[in-house]
Design a protein around this motif. Structure first.
Motif, short mmCIF file in Angstrom:
data_model
loop_
_atom_site.label_atom_id
_atom_site.label_comp_id
_atom_site.label_asym_id
_atom_site.label_seq_id
_atom_site.Cartn_x
_atom_site.Cartn_y
_atom_site.Cartn_z
N GLY A 58 7.60 1.14 -3.11
CA GLY A 58 8.74 0.40 -2.32
C GLY A 58 8.58 0.56 -1.07
N GLU A 68 11.92 8.42 0.30
CA GLU A 68 13.19 7.63 -0.20
C GLU A 68 12.64 6.34 -1.17
N GLU A 69 11.60 5.71 -0.70
CA GLU A 69 11.19 4.57 -1.30
C GLU A 69 10.02 4.70 -2.37
#
Length: 206
Positions: free
Chosen positions: A34, A29-30
């Motif tokens: 992130g 997701e990141e």
């Protein structure tokens, strides 16, 4: 005493796998840049401090997730080659199994591009980790070089074929997973298959 130690080890392994499973989701997701240890810990159901019993940094977690991915890739390529006979068939099987693994597992392909987070500026996970992961990737690709050499290529040429196959497959996979391949009305698997057949014919001719 021995049973108690074995149980403790089993619990530790279970916790470690929960952390890695959570990390796979967070990284997907990141990305590496992130993601945070706090996010991974929360997803796994632990405190950030608990993660340090198993990993010293998010880079260490990422490296282990990628190591497992590359190990699975290597097993897939080796299994495909083992079912074939003859250098031509083995080179084709190795190249196609590499392509299919990442075609079927796009998150694993994303993991492999960690070096280019934040644009095209190489970052890496640290010298030792990068060296080990690059070695694992090369080991997964090595059946391509072995088959090319068995087909008559010199060792240097066989290594070039391995790198060329990797580059070609990676380009097609990026087109496939971004949907750009549809712009050309083409099939990424068919293009990979045709590329390998042409490469095999070229090696045999030389």
């Amino acid at each position: 005493m021995q049973m108690r130690e074995s149980r403790k080890e089993a619990v530790s392994r279970h916790k470690r796998e929960l952390i890695l499973d959570a990390a796979r989701s967070v990284f997907a997701e990141e990305g590496l840049e992130g993601a945070s240890l706090r996010a991974i810990a929360t997803r796994a159901g632990y405190t950030p401090a608990a993660l340090y019993f198993h990993f010293d940094s998010k880079e260490a977690i990422y490296a282990e997730v990628l190591r497992q991915s590359l190990a699975s890739l290597g097993e897939a390529v080796s299994a495909a080659v083992a079912t074939t006979r003859g250098a031509r068939q083995q080179l084709h099987a190795a190249g196609m199994s590499f392509f299919r693994y990442y075609a079927d597992n796009p998150r694993d392909l994303d993991l492999g591009f960690y070096l280019f987070r934040g644009g095209m500026k190489p970052a890496g996970l640290g010298h030792d980790r990068d060296h080990a992961l690059n070695a694992a990737l090369e080991a997964a690709l090595h059946p391509i070089a072995e088959a090319a050499e068995a087909l008559g290529a010199s060792r240097s040429k066989a290594n070039t074929v391995m790198v060329d196959c990797f580059a070609h497959a990676t380009g097609l996979l990026l087109l496939l997973h971004t949907g750009r391949i549809r712009m050309f009305g083409a099939s990424a698997p068919d293009l990979m298959d045709a590329y390998l057949r042409d490469k095999i014919a070229q090696i045999a001719k030389d």
